[in-house]
Design a protein around this motif. Structure first.
Motif, PDB file in Angstrom:
ATOM      1  N   ASP A  37       1.092  -1.461  -0.119  1.00 53.36           N
ATOM      2  CA  ASP A  37      -0.042  -0.407   0.410  1.00 53.36           C
ATOM      3  C   ASP A  37       0.634   1.327  -0.093  1.00 53.36           C
ATOM      4  N   SER A  38       2.203   1.460  -1.172  1.00 53.07           N
ATOM      5  CA  SER A  38       2.854   2.274  -1.015  1.00 53.07           C
ATOM      6  C   SER A  38       2.186   3.745  -1.258  1.00 53.07           C
ATOM      7  N   PRO A  39       2.455   4.700  -1.755  1.00 56.56           N
ATOM      8  CA  PRO A  39       2.106   5.244  -2.017  1.00 56.56           C
ATOM      9  C   PRO A  39       2.395   5.446  -3.537  1.00 56.56           C
ATOM     10  N   GLN A  40       3.397   4.617  -4.381  1.00 56.83           N
ATOM     11  CA  GLN A  40       3.379   4.516  -5.998  1.00 56.83           C
ATOM     12  C   GLN A  40       2.566   3.813  -6.291  1.00 56.83           C
ATOM     13  N   VAL A  41       2.168   2.854  -5.985  1.00 56.26           N
ATOM     14  CA  VAL A  41       0.984   1.868  -6.099  1.00 56.26           C
ATOM     15  C   VAL A  41      -0.601   2.367  -5.981  1.00 56.26           C
ATOM     16  N   SER A  42      -0.491   3.069  -4.481  1.00 53.84           N
ATOM     17  CA  SER A  42      -2.478   3.868  -5.191  1.00 53.84           C
ATOM     18  C   SER A  42      -2.386   4.904  -6.216  1.00 53.84           C
ATOM     19  N   ARG A  43      -0.597   5.530  -6.724  1.00 51.83           N
ATOM     20  CA  ARG A  43      -1.255   6.380  -7.793  1.00 51.83           C
ATOM     21  C   ARG A  43      -0.803   5.591  -9.355  1.00 51.83           C
ATOM     22  N   THR A  44      -0.270   4.212  -8.760  1.00 50.14           N
ATOM     23  CA  THR A  44      -0.451   3.793 -10.690  1.00 50.14           C
ATOM     24  C   THR A  44      -1.870   3.169 -10.285  1.00 50.14           C
ATOM     25  N   ARG A  45      -2.616   3.099  -9.557  1.00 48.55           N
ATOM     26  CA  ARG A  45      -3.932   2.279  -9.117  1.00 48.55           C
ATOM     27  C   ARG A  45      -5.135   3.657 -10.229  1.00 48.55           C
ATOM     28  N   LEU A  46      -4.711   4.648  -9.415  1.00 51.17           N
ATOM     29  CA  LEU A  46      -5.378   5.604  -9.183  1.00 51.17           C
ATOM     30  C   LEU A  46      -5.309   6.071 -11.387  1.00 51.17           C
ATOM     31  N   ARG A  47      -4.068   6.629 -12.055  1.00 47.00           N
ATOM     32  CA  ARG A  47      -3.624   6.411 -13.071  1.00 47.00           C
ATOM     33  C   ARG A  47      -4.628   4.982 -13.940  1.00 47.00           C
ATOM     34  N   TRP A  48      -4.161   4.075 -13.448  1.00 47.80           N
ATOM     35  CA  TRP A  48      -4.979   2.720 -14.790  1.00 47.80           C
ATOM     36  C   TRP A  48      -6.131   3.356 -14.770  1.00 47.80           C
ATOM     37  N   PHE A  49      -6.966   3.712 -13.416  1.00 46.90           N
ATOM     38  CA  PHE A  49      -8.143   3.774 -12.949  1.00 46.90           C
ATOM     39  C   PHE A  49      -9.057   5.242 -14.106  1.00 46.90           C
ATOM     40  N   LEU A  50      -7.711   6.149 -13.947  1.00 49.93           N
ATOM     41  CA  LEU A  50      -8.551   6.854 -14.982  1.00 49.93           C
ATOM     42  C   LEU A  50      -8.103   6.845 -16.712  1.00 49.93           C
ATOM     43  N   CYS A  51      -7.067   6.152 -16.794  1.00 55.56           N
ATOM     44  CA  CYS A  51      -7.018   6.026 -17.937  1.00 55.56           C
ATOM     45  C   CYS A  51      -8.300   5.057 -18.628  1.00 55.56           C
ATOM     46  N   HIS A  52      -8.740   3.769 -18.280  1.00 53.85           N
ATOM     47  CA  HIS A  52      -9.973   2.872 -17.873  1.00 53.85           C
ATOM     48  C   HIS A  52     -10.853   4.175 -18.436  1.00 53.85           C
ATOM     49  N   PHE A  53     -11.285   4.810 -17.188  1.00 58.28           N
ATOM     50  CA  PHE A  53     -12.293   5.519 -17.468  1.00 58.28           C
ATOM     51  C   PHE A  53     -12.567   6.346 -18.503  1.00 58.28           C
ATOM     52  N   SER A  54     -11.462   6.720 -18.715  1.00 53.78           N
ATOM     53  CA  SER A  54     -11.314   7.752 -20.132  1.00 53.78           C
ATOM     54  C   SER A  54     -11.571   7.106 -21.163  1.00 53.78           C
ATOM     55  N   GLN A  55     -10.957   5.525 -21.610  1.00 57.31           N
ATOM     56  CA  GLN A  55     -11.441   5.250 -22.633  1.00 57.31           C
ATOM     57  C   GLN A  55     -12.774   4.307 -22.686  1.00 57.31           C
ATOM     58  N   SER A  56     -13.280   3.817 -20.966  1.00 56.97           N
ATOM     59  CA  SER A  56     -14.794   3.436 -21.675  1.00 56.97           C
ATOM     60  C   SER A  56     -15.535   4.873 -22.010  1.00 56.97           C
ATOM     61  N   LEU A  57     -15.087   6.733 -22.106  1.00 63.88           N
ATOM     62  CA  LEU A  57     -15.942   7.256 -22.752  1.00 63.88           C
ATOM     63  C   LEU A  57     -15.756   7.114 -24.024  1.00 63.88           C
ATOM     64  N   LEU A  58     -14.359   7.306 -24.225  1.00 62.70           N
ATOM     65  CA  LEU A  58     -14.504   6.869 -25.747  1.00 62.70           C
ATOM     66  C   LEU A  58     -15.058   5.908 -26.501  1.00 62.70           C
ATOM     67  N   HIS A  59     -14.633   4.871 -25.737  1.00 59.29           N
ATOM     68  CA  HIS A  59     -15.988   3.872 -26.434  1.00 59.29           C
ATOM     69  C   HIS A  59     -17.716   4.351 -26.308  1.00 59.29           C
ATOM     70  N   VAL A  60     -18.214   4.700 -25.450  1.00 56.20           N
ATOM     71  CA  VAL A  60     -19.085   5.372 -25.094  1.00 56.20           C
ATOM     72  C   VAL A  60     -19.982   6.242 -27.028  1.00 56.20           C
ATOM     73  N   ALA A  61     -18.987   7.214 -27.065  1.00 58.41           N
ATOM     74  CA  ALA A  61     -18.668   8.005 -28.097  1.00 58.41           C
ATOM     75  C   ALA A  61     -18.333   7.743 -29.000  1.00 58.41           C
ATOM     76  N   GLN A  62     -18.122   6.011 -28.877  1.00 57.11           N
ATOM     77  CA  GLN A  62     -16.952   5.858 -30.510  1.00 57.11           C
ATOM     78  C   GLN A  62     -18.996   5.196 -31.540  1.00 57.11           C
ATOM     79  N   VAL A  63     -19.059   4.149 -30.758  1.00 59.82           N
ATOM     80  CA  VAL A  63     -20.431   3.640 -30.279  1.00 59.82           C
ATOM     81  C   VAL A  63     -21.477   3.765 -30.496  1.00 59.82           C
TER      82      VAL A  63
END
Length: 158
Positions: A93-119
Motif C-alpha cells: 500500500d505504498s503511495p506509488q501503488v495507489s498512484r499507479t492504480r489511480l492512473r490506471w482507473f483514470l485511463c480505463h475510465f477515459s477509454q470507456s467514455l471514448l468507447h461510448v462516444a464511438q458506439v
C-alpha cells in the motif's frame, strides 16, 4: 301493378390519403431544417461525413490512449519492483501503488467514455445509411476514408 320508382345508384367519392404534412422535412433525408432540398441534402452529407471522420479519430484516440497507458503502467510497475527489491519491503500500500492504480482507473475510465462516444456515433452513421439515400451513403464512405487518411498517421507519432 307498377313498381315503385327507384333512385339511380351513385358511387361514393373515392377515398384519398391525407396530404403530407407541410414543413421543411423531406422524405429519405436527415431532418435538418433548411428551406431548399438541395442544401438540405448537402448539409446532411457534410454532417455525416464529419461524423465519420470523428469516428475514425476516436478509434485512433482510443488506441493511442491504450498505448500510453500500457507504456506508463509498465514503466511505473517495473520501477516499483526495483524499489521494493532495494528496500526489501513487502508492503503493497505504498503511495506509488495507489498512484499507479489511480492512473490506471483514470485511463480505463477515459477509454470507456471514448468507447461510448464511438458506439453512439457509429449508430448515428448506421441510421443515416439506413435512410437509403445514396448521397448520405457516399458521405459516410468518403468520411471514413478521409478520417482514416488523417488519423492513422498519428498512431506512429509517439
Amino acid at each position: 301493378m307498377a313498381s315503385p320508382p327507384t333512385k339511380p345508384l351513385t358511387m361514393p367519392p373515392p377515398i384519398r390519403p391525407p396530404p403530407p404534412p407541410a414543413g421543411p422535412g423531406f422524405a429519405g433525408q436527415l431532418p435538418f431544417v433548411i428551406s431548399k432540398p438541395h442544401s438540405s441534402v448537402a448539409l446532411s452529407v457534410l454532417v455525416v461525413l464529419l461524423l465519420a471522420v470523428l469516428y475514425e479519430g476516436i478509434k485512433v484516440g482510443k488506441a493511442r490512449l491504450l498505448h500510453q497507458a500500457l507504456t506508463s503502467l509498465s514503466i511505473s510497475t517495473s520501477q516499483q519492483l526495483i524499489e521494493e527489491t532495494d528496500q526489501n519491503s513487502s508492503s503493497s500500500d505504498s503511495p506509488q501503488v495507489s498512484r499507479t492504480r489511480l492512473r490506471w482507473f483514470l485511463c480505463h475510465f477515459s477509454q470507456s467514455l471514448l468507447h461510448v462516444a464511438q458506439v453512439v456515433i457509429g449508430y448515428f452513421m448506421m441510421l443515416a445509411v439506413m435512410s437509403y439515400n445514396t448521397w448520405i451513403f457516399f458521405g459516410v464512405v468518403l468520411g471514413s476514408g478521409v478520417g482514416y487518411y488523417l488519423a492513422y498517421p498519428l498512431l506512429s507519432m509517439t
